[in-house]
Design a protein around this motif. Structure first.
Motif, short mmCIF file in Angstrom:
data_model
loop_
_atom_site.label_atom_id
_atom_site.label_comp_id
_atom_site.label_asym_id
_atom_site.label_seq_id
_atom_site.Cartn_x
_atom_site.Cartn_y
_atom_site.Cartn_z
N ASP A 386 40.48 30.16 -93.31
CA ASP A 386 39.26 30.20 -92.78
C ASP A 386 38.79 29.02 -91.89
OD1 ASP A 386 39.00 32.55 -94.13
OD2 ASP A 386 37.60 31.69 -95.94
N PHE A 387 39.40 27.86 -92.32
CA PHE A 387 38.83 26.51 -91.36
C PHE A 387 39.47 26.65 -90.20
CE2 PHE A 387 40.17 22.51 -90.24
CZ PHE A 387 38.81 21.73 -90.66
N ILE A 388 40.73 27.04 -90.09
CA ILE A 388 41.37 26.86 -88.58
C ILE A 388 40.66 28.11 -87.83
CG2 ILE A 388 43.50 27.20 -87.68
CD1 ILE A 388 44.80 26.13 -90.12
N ASN A 389 40.38 29.11 -88.48
CA ASN A 389 39.86 30.43 -87.76
C ASN A 389 38.44 29.88 -87.10
OD1 ASN A 389 41.56 32.42 -87.59
ND2 ASN A 389 40.86 33.45 -89.62
N GLU A 390 37.78 29.28 -88.02
CA GLU A 390 36.36 28.61 -87.36
C GLU A 390 36.54 27.62 -86.34
OE1 GLU A 390 31.93 28.07 -89.38
OE2 GLU A 390 33.58 28.23 -90.67
N VAL A 391 37.42 26.77 -86.56
CA VAL A 391 37.38 25.61 -85.51
C VAL A 391 37.89 26.49 -84.06
CG1 VAL A 391 38.61 23.62 -84.83
CG2 VAL A 391 37.99 23.88 -87.05
N ALA A 392 39.04 26.94 -84.37
CA ALA A 392 39.70 27.80 -83.08
C ALA A 392 38.64 28.66 -82.30
CB ALA A 392 40.96 28.54 -83.47
N SER A 393 37.81 29.62 -83.24
CA SER A 393 37.07 30.51 -82.52
C SER A 393 35.71 29.86 -81.83
CB SER A 393 36.46 31.35 -83.69
OG SER A 393 37.47 32.06 -84.53
N ILE A 394 35.20 28.89 -82.51
CA ILE A 394 33.92 28.29 -82.09
C ILE A 394 34.22 27.28 -80.84
CG2 ILE A 394 31.86 26.97 -82.59
CD1 ILE A 394 31.97 27.71 -85.25
N SER A 395 35.50 27.01 -80.84
CA SER A 395 35.89 25.89 -79.69
C SER A 395 35.97 26.75 -78.36
CB SER A 395 37.27 25.29 -79.91
OG SER A 395 37.11 24.41 -81.15
N ARG A 396 36.21 27.96 -78.45
CA ARG A 396 36.17 28.88 -77.31
C ARG A 396 34.97 29.28 -76.81
NH1 ARG A 396 41.02 31.74 -76.15
NH2 ARG A 396 42.74 31.23 -77.48
N THR A 397 33.72 29.00 -77.38
CA THR A 397 32.52 29.56 -77.27
C THR A 397 31.59 28.48 -76.58
OG1 THR A 397 31.74 29.04 -79.32
CG2 THR A 397 32.69 31.23 -78.89
N SER A 398 30.67 29.04 -75.69
CA SER A 398 29.86 28.15 -75.01
C SER A 398 28.32 29.11 -74.65
CB SER A 398 30.16 27.37 -73.98
OG SER A 398 28.93 26.62 -73.42
N HIS A 399 27.52 29.27 -75.93
CA HIS A 399 26.51 30.41 -75.32
C HIS A 399 25.07 29.82 -76.21
CE1 HIS A 399 24.24 34.15 -75.48
NE2 HIS A 399 24.98 34.45 -74.46
N VAL A 400 23.92 29.99 -75.60
CA VAL A 400 22.92 29.45 -76.31
C VAL A 400 22.53 30.31 -77.78
CG1 VAL A 400 21.33 31.36 -75.20
CG2 VAL A 400 20.22 29.36 -75.87
N ASN A 401 23.32 31.26 -78.07
CA ASN A 401 23.13 32.08 -79.36
C ASN A 401 24.34 31.93 -80.12
OD1 ASN A 401 21.31 34.25 -77.38
ND2 ASN A 401 20.26 33.20 -79.05
N ILE A 402 25.25 31.13 -79.99
CA ILE A 402 26.26 30.74 -80.78
C ILE A 402 26.19 29.26 -81.06
CG2 ILE A 402 28.78 30.56 -81.00
CD1 ILE A 402 27.69 33.62 -80.43
N VAL A 403 26.26 29.03 -82.26
CA VAL A 403 26.18 27.61 -83.00
C VAL A 403 27.25 26.76 -82.34
CG1 VAL A 403 27.55 27.80 -84.97
CG2 VAL A 403 25.76 26.33 -84.98
N SER A 404 26.87 25.57 -81.86
CA SER A 404 27.92 24.65 -81.19
C SER A 404 28.70 23.83 -82.40
CB SER A 404 26.98 23.66 -80.27
OG SER A 404 26.39 24.44 -79.26
N LEU A 405 29.91 23.74 -82.12
CA LEU A 405 30.74 22.97 -83.21
C LEU A 405 31.06 21.34 -82.36
CD1 LEU A 405 32.40 22.75 -85.59
CD2 LEU A 405 34.39 23.47 -84.21
N VAL A 406 30.64 20.46 -83.05
CA VAL A 406 30.60 19.04 -82.52
C VAL A 406 31.87 18.35 -82.75
CG1 VAL A 406 29.44 16.86 -82.61
CG2 VAL A 406 28.07 18.61 -82.70
N GLY A 407 32.69 18.70 -83.96
CA GLY A 407 33.82 18.26 -84.30
C GLY A 407 34.04 18.74 -85.84
N PHE A 408 35.46 18.02 -86.25
CA PHE A 408 35.79 18.69 -87.47
C PHE A 408 36.50 17.48 -88.05
CE2 PHE A 408 39.35 19.38 -84.75
CZ PHE A 408 40.29 19.18 -85.39
N CYS A 409 36.79 17.50 -89.32
CA CYS A 409 37.62 16.40 -90.27
C CYS A 409 38.66 17.45 -90.86
CB CYS A 409 36.83 15.49 -91.02
SG CYS A 409 37.69 14.91 -92.17
N PHE A 410 40.00 16.75 -90.56
CA PHE A 410 40.99 17.36 -91.36
C PHE A 410 41.83 16.29 -91.95
CE2 PHE A 410 44.90 19.78 -92.58
CZ PHE A 410 44.32 21.01 -92.93
N GLU A 411 41.79 15.63 -92.93
CA GLU A 411 42.40 14.61 -93.32
C GLU A 411 42.79 14.84 -94.90
OE1 GLU A 411 41.07 10.08 -94.60
OE2 GLU A 411 40.68 10.59 -92.41
#
Length: 552
Positions: A386-411
């Motif tokens: 789920d985590f990897i899907n979310e990072v990969a999916s949102i990173s491909r988007t740029s739209h006013v009605n799609i939430v923006s992903l600022v960054g992530f932490c995987f440590e």
């Protein structure tokens, strides 16, 4: 691009493999304890008792080696002073070098500095700013790199210069902008494109010199180049391998008179203490072996070992997936934070926005003042797909009605997602009749605006991206609202990416939330699963918005 993790399975007949795996783990752990204690035994002359693992100074938090307070020079190689001074503490990158204001710590290895001399000159708006030049030297212990500095070429002009010389200079900087607002010299610069390699290599006219200064765009139409300059700039630092080995081996990083690296270790006799530490190391090792043997006996049931083996194996695969993702996306990948950055952004998780099965959501703030929402995932929940899907999916988007992903932490086991902050939270708290106190009822015009915005967001996911993204979990809980009630689709943990030409996608099992799942996802006899499944979920959600009650 499909990001489905391969499930790790262990045959039931491999109990000996599980035992051997854990015995190997026990041996590695004992070796680690012994190595750590032996390092402590041989640490000499550096008084670690007065050196904190981390400290704060003014607006700088979670500082550690190579930084140190100027009152404790033995604890580091980059001194910081004036923790109570205004506006910011001061930092000296190299001994005997310039002092800078330390405005903030952007990331783990990046500092935001302010050049004091340049700041004084720019306050007076004088052309003397072009007499300054930010050039940071390195030492054998640590290296610094100034980020995002603009190249300016300062070319002297005098009344004795012939028209031929002046024309030759202009031809040499063909394609560059010029600024003649300063007496005695002309500034050539190029804000866009790649600079001439010959000029960068120093092959410019004798009357010209290369100057590097911070540059920030100002109001459009402003032709005063001095207004483009700014005293703030970013510096990345990197510790040398020699210094790192020296520090963690108990020594102090220094340089000799010829500026060569020197690892200083004291010569005082500490045989008695070494004997004591050896006894402590031996006792700790025996205790660790006995404890692990006891755990092997107590947890002899195979299923427990299989559970933990599956977790560690899948966690290693998750890390490999993340590294591959960052490599494939290159500079387009979202920011990657470490867990220390997450604690700083959230103020050590002070303000909680919500809680769910995945973990908690906290309100935070970046160093530039932007507000964000940080979703901290439970450490032992799921395999990480789920985590990897979310990072990969949102990173491909740029739209006013799609939430923006600022960054992530995987440590390690710590995972977090950093989103833009949505002041009005999720849609579900506004549309049901049993609203909590203080939550207003939305009128039909706003509900229509929200429904239309969600539809546009889905249309973008299905047709606007280079790769079609199927969300598979459209529901009011996953629709966030900004201050103007503009909707944004969020939570792409169940998303699946496919080529645009594909009308039907394959799935290993049903996914989504009961009450919103399309029938074909549950019963494959009804048809293939496609982007139309999101449309069905959207329709069920609109019915809830109109009826004011849940379908579940």
């Amino acid at each position: 691009m499909s990001l489905h993790l391969t499930k790790v399975t262990i045959p039931k007949t491999s109990a000996l493999l599980a035992v051997g795996y854990n015995m190997a783990f026990a041996s590695s752990f004992v070796c680690f304890i012994l190595s750590l204690l032996l390092i402590l035994v041989h640490a000499k002359e550096r008084n670690d008792s007065i050196c904190s693992k981390s400290f704060s100074c003014g607006n700088l938090t979670d500082l550690s080696f190579p930084f140190s307070l100027s009152t404790q020079p033995d604890c580091g190689i980059v001194p910081i002073s004036g923790c109570d001074a205004k506006p910011f503490p001061r930092i000296q990158l190299l001994p005997g070098g310039e002092w800078y204001y330390a405005r903030g710590k952007e990331y783990s290895y990046t500092l935001l500095l302010v050049d004091l001399k340049l700041q004084t000159v720019l306050r007076q708006h004088k052309c003397q700013a072009f007499n300054e030049n930010i050039s940071i030297s390195d030492s054998p212990s640590i290296s610094f790199t100034a980020v995002k500095l603009q190249n300016f070429y300062k070319c002297n002009r005098t009344s004795s210069n012939s028209p031929y010389i002046n024309q030759t200079m202009k031809d040499h900087f063909d394609g560059y902008e010029s600024y003649d607002g300063c007496d005695g010299f002309t500034i050539y610069y190029k804000f866009y494109g790649v600079d001439d390699e010959d000029i960068l290599a120093g092959n410019h006219t004798a009357n010209c010199s290369l100057i590097r200064l911070p540059y920030y765009p100002t109001e459009p139409g402003d032709d005063n180049l001095v207004n483009f300059l700014h005293p703030e700039f970013l510096v990345e630092w990197k510790l040398s391998d020699d210094c790192s080995k020296c520090h963690y081996g108990g020594g102090r990083c220094q340089t000799d008179k010829k500026n060569n690296f020197l690892c200083y270790k004291g010569t005082s006799k500490r045989g008695y203490l070494q004997t004591i530490w050896f006894k402590v190391a031996t006792g700790a090792s025996l205790f660790t072996v006995g404890l692990l043997a006891l755990l092997l006996f107590c947890f002899r049931k195979k299923k427990l070992w299989y559970k933990y083996l599956r977790f560690w194996e899948s966690n290693a695969e998750d890390h490999q997936k993340v590294e591959e993702f960052l490599k494939n996306y290159g500079s387009y990948a979202p920011n990657r934070y470490n867990y220390t950055d997450i604690k700083r952004i959230t103020g050590r998780f002070r303000s909680k926005l919500g809680q769910g099965g995945f973990g908690n959501v906290y309100r935070g703030s970046l160093s530039n003042g932007s507000e964000v929402a940080v979703k901290v995932l439970n450490e032992l929940k799921g395999s990480g797909e789920d985590f990897i899907n979310e990072v990969a999916s949102i990173s491909r988007t740029s739209h006013v009605n799609i939430v923006s992903l600022v960054g992530f932490c995987f440590e390690g086991h710590k995972r977090a997602l950093v989103y833009e902050f949505m002041p009005n939270g999720s849609l579900e708290k506004f549309i049901y009749e049993e609203r909590s106190n203080g939550v207003r009822q939305l009128g039909w015009p706003i509900l229509y605006k929200i429904a239309l915005g969600i539809a546009r967001g889905l249309e973008y996911l299905h047709r606007g991206c280079n790769t079609r993204i199927l969300h598979f979990d459209i529901k009011p809980h996953n629709i966030l609202l900004d201050e103007d009630f503009c909707p944004k689709v969020s939570d792409f943990g169940l998303a699946k990416m496919c080529m645009k030409q594909e009308s039907v996608v394959s799935m290993l099992g049903p996914r989504g939330t009961i009450g919103y799942i399309a029938p074909e996802i549950v019963c494959r006899n009804l048809g293939g699963v496609s982007h139309k499944s999101d449309v069905y979920s959207y329709g069920m959600m609109v019915l809830e918005m109109v009826g004011g009650r849940t379908n579940c």
